[in-house]
Design a protein around this motif. Structure first.
Motif, PDB file in Angstrom:
ATOM      1  N   LYS A   1      43.056  98.030  72.275  1.00 30.94           N
ATOM      2  CA  LYS A   1      43.581  97.009  73.139  1.00 30.94           C
ATOM      3  C   LYS A   1      42.998  96.912  74.423  1.00 30.94           C
ATOM      4  O   LYS A   1      43.180  96.166  75.289  1.00 30.94           O
ATOM      5  CB  LYS A   1      45.258  97.106  73.300  1.00 30.94           C
ATOM      6  CG  LYS A   1      45.945  98.304  73.718  1.00 30.94           C
ATOM      7  CD  LYS A   1      47.486  98.150  73.807  1.00 30.94           C
ATOM      8  CE  LYS A   1      48.002  99.486  74.002  1.00 30.94           C
ATOM      9  NZ  LYS A   1      47.822  99.638  75.385  1.00 30.94           N
ATOM     10  N   ASP A   2      42.776  98.272  74.758  1.00 28.16           N
ATOM     11  CA  ASP A   2      42.095  98.375  76.475  1.00 28.16           C
ATOM     12  C   ASP A   2      40.869  98.251  76.618  1.00 28.16           C
ATOM     13  O   ASP A   2      40.254  98.819  77.598  1.00 28.16           O
ATOM     14  CB  ASP A   2      43.019  99.826  76.901  1.00 28.16           C
ATOM     15  CG  ASP A   2      44.272  99.967  76.975  1.00 28.16           C
ATOM     16  OD1 ASP A   2      44.968  98.792  77.538  1.00 28.16           O
ATOM     17  OD2 ASP A   2      44.790 100.634  76.348  1.00 28.16           O
ATOM     18  N   ALA A   3      39.734  98.004  75.685  1.00 27.14           N
ATOM     19  CA  ALA A   3      38.559  98.101  75.671  1.00 27.14           C
ATOM     20  C   ALA A   3      37.862  97.385  76.475  1.00 27.14           C
ATOM     21  O   ALA A   3      36.803  97.659  76.998  1.00 27.14           O
ATOM     22  CB  ALA A   3      38.158  97.894  74.270  1.00 27.14           C
ATOM     23  N   GLY A   4      38.481  96.356  76.938  1.00 24.16           N
ATOM     24  CA  GLY A   4      37.926  95.584  78.021  1.00 24.16           C
ATOM     25  C   GLY A   4      37.845  95.827  79.327  1.00 24.16           C
ATOM     26  O   GLY A   4      36.989  95.420  80.105  1.00 24.16           O
ATOM     27  N   ARG A   5      38.498  97.238  79.691  1.00 24.07           N
ATOM     28  CA  ARG A   5      38.554  98.066  80.782  1.00 24.07           C
ATOM     29  C   ARG A   5      36.991  98.348  81.084  1.00 24.07           C
ATOM     30  O   ARG A   5      36.799  98.773  82.226  1.00 24.07           O
ATOM     31  CB  ARG A   5      39.556  99.081  80.919  1.00 24.07           C
ATOM     32  CG  ARG A   5      40.727  98.205  80.904  1.00 24.07           C
ATOM     33  CD  ARG A   5      42.056  99.446  81.172  1.00 24.07           C
ATOM     34  NE  ARG A   5      43.439  99.014  81.031  1.00 24.07           N
ATOM     35  CZ  ARG A   5      44.141  99.702  80.982  1.00 24.07           C
ATOM     36  NH1 ARG A   5      44.219 101.177  80.936  1.00 24.07           N
ATOM     37  NH2 ARG A   5      45.352  99.255  80.762  1.00 24.07           N
ATOM     38  N   TYR A   6      36.355  98.730  80.440  1.00 19.05           N
ATOM     39  CA  TYR A   6      34.997  99.421  80.507  1.00 19.05           C
ATOM     40  C   TYR A   6      33.762  98.658  80.151  1.00 19.05           C
ATOM     41  O   TYR A   6      32.762  98.889  79.807  1.00 19.05           O
ATOM     42  CB  TYR A   6      34.897 100.841  79.683  1.00 19.05           C
ATOM     43  CG  TYR A   6      35.948 101.631  80.159  1.00 19.05           C
ATOM     44  CD1 TYR A   6      36.131 102.109  81.385  1.00 19.05           C
ATOM     45  CD2 TYR A   6      37.228 101.776  79.347  1.00 19.05           C
ATOM     46  CE1 TYR A   6      36.984 102.943  81.820  1.00 19.05           C
ATOM     47  CE2 TYR A   6      38.304 102.327  79.782  1.00 19.05           C
ATOM     48  CZ  TYR A   6      38.313 103.237  81.107  1.00 19.05           C
ATOM     49  OH  TYR A   6      39.151 103.995  81.285  1.00 19.05           O
ATOM     50  N   THR A   7      34.096  97.093  79.959  1.00 21.61           N
ATOM     51  CA  THR A   7      32.868  96.353  79.555  1.00 21.61           C
ATOM     52  C   THR A   7      31.877  96.380  80.603  1.00 21.61           C
ATOM     53  O   THR A   7      30.743  95.745  80.278  1.00 21.61           O
ATOM     54  CB  THR A   7      33.397  94.844  78.961  1.00 21.61           C
ATOM     55  OG1 THR A   7      34.070  94.398  80.098  1.00 21.61           O
ATOM     56  CG2 THR A   7      34.396  94.995  77.668  1.00 21.61           C
ATOM     57  N   TYR A   8      32.116  96.701  81.764  1.00 16.75           N
ATOM     58  CA  TYR A   8      31.281  96.851  82.908  1.00 16.75           C
ATOM     59  C   TYR A   8      30.406  97.940  83.013  1.00 16.75           C
ATOM     60  O   TYR A   8      29.500  97.937  83.797  1.00 16.75           O
ATOM     61  CB  TYR A   8      31.957  96.381  84.210  1.00 16.75           C
ATOM     62  CG  TYR A   8      33.149  97.485  84.547  1.00 16.75           C
ATOM     63  CD1 TYR A   8      32.547  98.487  85.128  1.00 16.75           C
ATOM     64  CD2 TYR A   8      34.334  97.462  84.232  1.00 16.75           C
ATOM     65  CE1 TYR A   8      33.452  99.683  85.455  1.00 16.75           C
ATOM     66  CE2 TYR A   8      34.971  98.453  84.213  1.00 16.75           C
ATOM     67  CZ  TYR A   8      34.638  99.568  85.078  1.00 16.75           C
ATOM     68  OH  TYR A   8      35.569 100.555  85.087  1.00 16.75           O
ATOM     69  N   PHE A   9      30.857  99.084  82.185  1.00 18.29           N
ATOM     70  CA  PHE A   9      30.169 100.221  82.605  1.00 18.29           C
ATOM     71  C   PHE A   9      28.539 100.264  82.215  1.00 18.29           C
ATOM     72  O   PHE A   9      28.051  99.429  81.192  1.00 18.29           O
ATOM     73  CB  PHE A   9      30.688 101.474  82.028  1.00 18.29           C
ATOM     74  CG  PHE A   9      30.693 101.622  80.456  1.00 18.29           C
ATOM     75  CD1 PHE A   9      29.599 101.725  79.676  1.00 18.29           C
ATOM     76  CD2 PHE A   9      32.014 101.274  79.629  1.00 18.29           C
ATOM     77  CE1 PHE A   9      29.745 101.894  78.394  1.00 18.29           C
ATOM     78  CE2 PHE A   9      32.267 101.276  78.374  1.00 18.29           C
ATOM     79  CZ  PHE A   9      31.222 101.675  77.557  1.00 18.29           C
TER      80      PHE A   9
END
Length: 134
Positions: free
Chosen positions: A116-124
């Motif tokens: 559910k929190d995977a979107g937090r690192y889509t910018y890495f």
């Protein structure tokens, strides 16, 4: 059945129905942590006396070679290698933050994202070959 390997020493982290890690909390206390080998299953087992608070950054280590599993992609992610039943290897990245559910599985050609929190690192930064998946 998928196997999980330390990216530093190549030794096996999976025993039975668990992946085993050595961890250290913010108080520098150490413990063993058992995680499910199923991507997207965030169940875990640890000793009840070992305290980890929601949102706390937890350090993960290989229990065999004692190497840090912190990824070089993002400071909040760990890195292990998953080998499937056909011998194909995948890079697995997962959150070091207690309670955060984010996992990334890639073989260099495709990317599977879970949690559910995977979107937090889509910018890495994961390298040019992966950018098309974000």
């Amino acid at each position: 059945m998928n196997d999980f390997l330390c990216p530093k020493c190549g030794d096996h982290l999976r025993v039975g129905e668990n992946i085993i890690f050595k961890i250290k909390n913010a108080k520098k206390q150490k413990a063993l942590l058992l995680l499910s080998p199923q991507i997207g299953n965030y169940s875990s087992v640890k000793h009840p006396d070992f305290e980890v608070k929601q949102g706390e950054l937890v350090e993960f280590f290989c229990p065999l070679c004692d190497s840090s599993l912190r990824s070089d992609i993002h400071q909040n992610l760990n890195h292990v290698i998953m080998k499937d039943e056909h011998g194909k290897k995948f890079d697995i990245y997962f959150s070091r933050i207690a309670g955060e559910q984010s996992t990334y599985e890639t073989n260099g050609e495709s990317m599977h994202v879970a949690g559910k929190d995977a979107g937090r690192y889509t910018y890495f930064k994961i390298g040019e070959k992966y950018k098309k998946y974000f």
